[in-house]
Write a protein that holds these residues in place. Structure first.
Motif, PDB file in Angstrom:
ATOM      1  N   ILE A   1      -1.816  -2.354 -15.014  1.00 49.72           N
ATOM      2  CA  ILE A   1      -2.506  -2.242 -13.954  1.00 49.72           C
ATOM      3  C   ILE A   1      -1.683  -3.159 -12.909  1.00 49.72           C
ATOM      4  O   ILE A   1      -1.701  -4.381 -13.464  1.00 49.72           O
TER       5      ILE A   1
ATOM      6  N   ASN B   1      -9.821  -2.212  -7.476  1.00 46.12           N
ATOM      7  CA  ASN B   1     -10.873  -2.801  -8.063  1.00 46.12           C
ATOM      8  C   ASN B   1     -12.387  -1.930  -8.184  1.00 46.12           C
ATOM      9  O   ASN B   1     -13.379  -2.201  -7.709  1.00 46.12           O
TER      10      ASN B   1
ATOM     11  N   ASP C   1      -7.084  -5.839  -8.575  1.00 48.55           N
ATOM     12  CA  ASP C   1      -6.248  -4.810  -9.261  1.00 48.55           C
ATOM     13  C   ASP C   1      -6.375  -3.713  -8.638  1.00 48.55           C
ATOM     14  O   ASP C   1      -7.083  -3.178  -7.887  1.00 48.55           O
TER      15      ASP C   1
ATOM     16  N   TYR D   1      -4.075   0.671  -8.789  1.00 45.15           N
ATOM     17  CA  TYR D   1      -2.936   1.545  -9.276  1.00 45.15           C
ATOM     18  C   TYR D   1      -3.098   2.691  -8.435  1.00 45.15           C
ATOM     19  O   TYR D   1      -3.957   2.905  -7.649  1.00 45.15           O
TER      20      TYR D   1
ATOM     21  N   LYS E   1      -4.655  -0.362 -19.398  1.00 42.07           N
ATOM     22  CA  LYS E   1      -5.128  -1.217 -18.606  1.00 42.07           C
ATOM     23  C   LYS E   1      -4.439  -2.419 -18.563  1.00 42.07           C
ATOM     24  O   LYS E   1      -4.293  -3.335 -17.559  1.00 42.07           O
TER      25      LYS E   1
ATOM     26  N   HIS F   1      -1.480  -5.984  -9.882  1.00 41.05           N
ATOM     27  CA  HIS F   1      -2.467  -7.153  -9.398  1.00 41.05           C
ATOM     28  C   HIS F   1      -1.784  -7.503  -8.129  1.00 41.05           C
ATOM     29  O   HIS F   1      -0.613  -7.831  -8.050  1.00 41.05           O
TER      30      HIS F   1
END
Length: 488
Positions: A450, A390, A422, A424, A447, A452
């Protein structure tokens, strides 16, 4: 009276001493001569140089016990030389049962000796035969390869040699990757107790075993080993220079579409045909590129366009049937491609073997509000690894390494068990950053891919508090003695 006693005892004492001296002199010569004769007889009747070997990388000590030493586990300790435990015994002709004793407690049969006998305890002993027309010494197996190639096929002759521990005739074959592990394709011919064969192989690395009278035998003298999937080991042989065969080569794949496309993935045998592992990057001229670091070998591949269209690379040097009425492209990675040595700050990332799916391997809830994130990179390949959460970039700790991979970890504490976010992973190497996303590792941040996190998506199992300190009893009713059959 004292004088008389002295005079009487003195001759007796002298006689006794004289007798002892005489007996000691004669007995000493006889004993010494008997020992010399015994040694000479043993030397005539014993066979020198019967060598036994055993391989166990985890063993702290190994000895051999058998009928030749009254099964004394401490009588014949073995010495470790170049990773192999060895001992040479002088034995009289005959048959001997024996076992290896590992770490003083584990009794193991000889994995290289197919001759066995019941040990009386539900297991087996190995049998060693010593005598005329029998193999007295186990000669180390020899696997030799040369860079001399077959002029017609371009293959390299690899010689396999095996000498069994016991004499007599045996059926010996070599089976491995090169013949689809066939137990009959490559018989070995016997010559004075030594079994040999030469097989022409393409440059590469192969796993193999000997099949002796139906028993699978590991070549303990091979340079390398790999697990066989059944608790044992396969031996490894190289057709060609091992350093070159283990080196990475830089290979660039290029796809030029006839019309605009949304996305292109490179899919092939090098990534286990994973449709989301290697996304190709779009260049300014509309072509798609992907650089792969591959070991020398032959690979099949296709381009996957827009997730549905499987496209053959018409510029490939060769093709193979894809099993669906079409063709796979083939590329042979060899010395034509530049060699690459992985190093930090080189701006290259080796991606195969790194998981790109969300699973408990990468996201592990330690508690409802404490989440462990893990990933890995090839050894000495990246400078740093981060978790992006985030908008927050969290540097991960390197917690372990095993020679193949470096392992990274960080723990995130949630405000409450229902928190979602979120995330990664970011690999930084030199001036470049690579993004580990859902299904791919790429220099471009997509995007839409990504990850979650939510407790509804990652469903952990936590041990209930009432169980943690509890004692569980299992009652097996069939184990009770049936004392009164009338009430059954």
């Amino acid at each position: 009276m004292k004088k008389r006693i002295f005079l009487v005892l003195l001759p007796i004492l002298v006689l006794f001493i004289g007798s002892c001296a005489t007996l000691g002199f004669v007995g000493g010569n006889d004993t010494k001569q008997l020992e010399i004769n015994k040694e000479q007889n043993n030397a005539k009747n014993s066979v020198k140089g019967v060598e036994l070997t055993f391989k166990d990388d985890s063993a702290q000590s190994v000895s051999v016990a058998g009928e030749f030493n009254n099964w004394d586990a401490s009588a014949n300790p073995m010495k470790k030389e170049n990773g192999i435990w060895k001992i040479i015994l002088d034995l009289k002709p005959g048959k001997y049962q024996y076992k290896f004793v590992v770490n003083g407690t584990e009794w193991k049969t000889d994995p290289q000796n197919p001759e066995k006998a019941d040990d009386g305890y539900g297991g087996q002993n190995s049998i060693l035969t010593v005598g005329e027309n029998k193999v007295m010494k186990k000669v180390e197996t020899e696997t030799v390869n040369t860079e001399k190639t077959n002029s017609t096929s371009g293959k390299i002759p690899v010689k396999f040699s095996y000498q069994p521990l016991t004499g007599g005739k045996h059926q010996v074959y070599v089976a491995g990757d090169f013949n689809n592990w066939s137990t009959e394709a490559n018989p070995m011919k016997e010559n004075n107790g030594l079994y040999e064969t030469v097989i022409y192989l393409k440059k590469g690395k192969y796993a193999y075993k000997f099949v002796v009278d139906g028993n699978w035998i590991t070549d303990e003298n091979a340079a390398e080993f790999v697990g066989d999937g059944f608790g044992g080991q396969n031996s490894i042989v190289y057709a060609g220079n091992p350093e070159d065969l283990n080196s990475l080569r830089k290979v660039e794949f290029v796809y030029k579409p006839d019309k605009p496309v949304k996305e292109v993935y490179l899919v092939g045998s090098f990534n286990a045909w994973n449709q989301k592992a290697d996304k190709m990057d779009k260049a300014d001229d509309g072509t798609y590129h992907k650089i792969m670091l591959l070991k020398p070998d032959e690979y099949q591949y296709k381009f996957l366009v827009n997730g549905t269209d499987w496209i053959t690379d018409d510029n490939a040097e060769n093709f193979a049937d894809d099993g669906f009425g079409g063709k796979n492209s083939i590329i042979t990675v060899d010395e034509r491609f530049p060699k690459v040595t992985l190093a930090k700050e080189d701006g290259l990332l080796l991606t195969y073997g790194i998981p790109t799916e969300q699973s408990l391997e990468t996201v592990n809830p330690l508690s409802p509000t404490q989440i462990e994130f893990k990933t890995k990179a090839h050894s000495n390949d990246v400078q740093k690894v981060y978790l992006w959460k985030n908008g927050e970039k969290i540097e991960m700790d390197k917690i372990a390494e095993d020679g193949n991979f470096d392992y990274f970890r960080t723990i995130v504490n949630l405000k409450n068990k229902n928190e979602e976010f979120d995330y990664y992973f970011i690999y930084r190497d030199g001036e470049k950053e690579f993004y580990l996303l859902n299904g791919e590792i790429s220099e471009n941040l997509d995007k839409d891919k990504i990850f979650h996190y939510s407790s509804a998506i990652v469903k952990p199992f936590f041990t209930p508090d009432w169980v943690k300190k509890g004692v569980i009893y299992q009652i097996f009713m069939d184990r009770f003695c049936n004392g009164n059959k009338e009430n059954d």
